[in-house]
Write an enzyme that holds these catalytic residues in place. Structure first.
Site, PDB file in Angstrom:
ATOM      1  N   ASP A 143      39.601  42.404  42.206  1.00  0.00           N
ATOM      2  CA  ASP A 143      40.167  43.392  43.128  1.00  0.00           C
ATOM      3  C   ASP A 143      39.401  44.712  43.021  1.00  0.00           C
ATOM      4  OD1 ASP A 143      41.801  44.789  44.832  1.00  0.00           O
ATOM      5  OD2 ASP A 143      43.657  44.094  43.928  1.00  0.00           O
ATOM      6  N   ASP A 144      38.828  45.147  44.126  1.00  0.00           N
ATOM      7  CA  ASP A 144      38.092  46.427  44.193  1.00  0.00           C
ATOM      8  C   ASP A 144      36.820  46.416  43.356  1.00  0.00           C
ATOM      9  OD1 ASP A 144      39.957  47.367  45.910  1.00  0.00           O
ATOM     10  OD2 ASP A 144      40.722  48.972  44.648  1.00  0.00           O
ATOM     11  N   CYS A 174      42.343  45.216  50.229  1.00  0.00           N
ATOM     12  CA  CYS A 174      42.296  43.847  49.727  1.00  0.00           C
ATOM     13  C   CYS A 174      43.103  42.859  50.550  1.00  0.00           C
ATOM     14  CB  CYS A 174      42.743  43.808  48.263  1.00  0.00           C
ATOM     15  SG  CYS A 174      44.505  44.037  48.023  1.00  0.00           S
ATOM     16  N   LYS A 191      47.506  38.052  41.435  1.00  0.00           N
ATOM     17  CA  LYS A 191      47.973  38.897  42.536  1.00  0.00           C
ATOM     18  C   LYS A 191      48.003  38.105  43.840  1.00  0.00           C
ATOM     19  CE  LYS A 191      46.846  43.250  44.886  1.00  0.00           C
ATOM     20  NZ  LYS A 191      45.949  44.429  44.918  1.00  0.00           N
ATOM     21  N   HIS A 210      49.632  39.601  47.416  1.00  0.00           N
ATOM     22  CA  HIS A 210      49.369  40.686  48.362  1.00  0.00           C
ATOM     23  C   HIS A 210      48.869  40.178  49.717  1.00  0.00           C
ATOM     24  CE1 HIS A 210      48.383  45.277  48.495  1.00  0.00           C
ATOM     25  NE2 HIS A 210      49.477  44.930  49.182  1.00  0.00           N
TER      26      HIS A 210
END
Length: 261
Positions: A58-59, A96, A144, A146
Site C-alpha cells: 500500500d502506497d 488505493c 487490507k 478497502h
C-alpha cells in the site's frame, strides 16, 4: 472403400525381402501413426493448475525497491524479479481503493463506481477470485480490503473468496478513536467480529499468510491467496528490530517499514 488403381511403388532394401507398397498399405500406416498419436495424448500427464500468491503493498513508490534503488534492501523481491518476469508498465490510481478494484476485476475502476462513490462492488461483478473458484481453486484473502464496505455484507466473501482474515479499511485497525495503526490492530475473519490482536500488523499478516499456505497446500486443490498489506502506508511505525537499523527520521522510518515488509 474403393481405391483408385495406381502404379505400386517398389521399395528396395539391403535385405532380400523387397515388396511393393500399395495405397492400402499407406492408409494402414497412416492409421497406425494416428493411433499412436492418440495414445500418446491420452498417456501424457494432465497439466496442473499453478498456485497463485498475489501480494499488494500500500502506497509503495516505484523507486522504493532495491530493484531500482540500492538504498532500500529488498532481497526477497529482488530474487523474485531475477528468477521471474517483471511487468513495469502497470499504472495505479492515486488512491488505493480504485487500484484494488481494477486489479481484481480487470475493469477500469470508474465502471465499478470507483470513483467517486466507492461504496463497494456489485454482487454481480466478475472478479478474479470468482473466476478462479469456478476453475476449482480455493480462494483466501488476507490483509487490507478497502474495496468498499457501504454495508457489512460487502466483504471479500461477496467478491468470491472462500475465507478471509484482516480488516475492511485501515480506519478499523484502531478503536476509540478509529485510526490506522500497526500495533495491536483490530482484525476479523468472515466468522468472527473485530478483536484486538497482539503484535505488529505486518508480522501478523505475514504469519497468517504462511499458515494459510501450509493449510491450503495440504488440500488436493490449487489455491489463490490474495495478500494485501497496509505497509508502507502511514502512519509509519516499523517494528523495533527494523527501526533500530535506521535513523529516527521520517526517511529512516520509511526505509525500516519497507525492509520489514
Amino acid at each position: 472403400m474403393r481405391f483408385p488403381r495406381s502404379t505400386p511403388t517398389r521399395i528396395s532394401s539391403n535385405s532380400s525381402h523387397a515388396r511393393n507398397v500399395t495405397p492400402r498399405d499407406r492408409l494402414w500406416a497412416l492409421g497406425l501413426c494416428a493411433g499412436l498419436c492418440i495414445s500418446l495424448i491420452h498417456c501424457a500427464p494432465k497439466p496442473t493448475k499453478p498456485n497463485i500468491l498475489l501480494i499488494v503493498a500500500d502506497d509503495l513508490g516505484y523507486n522504493d525497491l532495491g530493484l531500482t534503488n540500492p538504498l532500500l534492501p529488498t532481497p526477497n523481491v529482488n530474487g523474485l524479479a531475477a528468477d521471474g518476469v517483471r511487468f513495469t508498465r502497470h499504472y495505479a490510481d492515486a488512491s488505493c481503493s480504485p487500484t484494488r478494484v481494477g486489479l481484481i476485476t480487470g475493469q477500469h475502476p470508474a465502471r465499478m463506481g470507483f470513483r467517486p462513490l466507492q461504496q463497494g462492488l456489485s454482487r454481480d461483478a466478475i472478479t478474479l477470485p470468482k473466476v478462479l473458484r469456478a476453475a476449482g481453486y480455493n480462494t483466501f484473502h488476507i490483509g487490507k480490503w478497502h474495496v468498499g464496505n457501504a454495508i457489512p455484507e460487502l466483504s471479500p466473501i461477496e467478491a468470491g473468496f472462500d475465507h478471509w482474515f484482516g480488516y475492511l479499511t485501515q480506519w478499523e485497525l484502531g478503536r476509540l478513536p478509529k485510526w490506522p495503526r500497526y500495533r495491536d490492530p483490530w482484525l476479523q475473519t468472515e466468522d468472527t467480529p473485530p478483536a484486538e490482536t497482539p503484535g505488529h500488523l505486518t508480522e501478523i499478516v505475514t504469519e497468517n499468510a504462511i499458515a494459510a499456505v501450509e493449510r491450503l497446500g495440504a488440500e488436493d486443490k490449487p489455491w489463490f491467496l490474495n495478500l494485501w498489506y497496509f505497509a508502507p502506508h502511514g502512519p509509519l511505525d516499523p517494528g523495533e528490530r527494523f527501526a533500530a537499523r535506521y535513523p529516527d527520521t521520517p526517511e529512516g522510518q520509511y526505509r525500516a517499514t519497507i525492509e520489514q515488509l
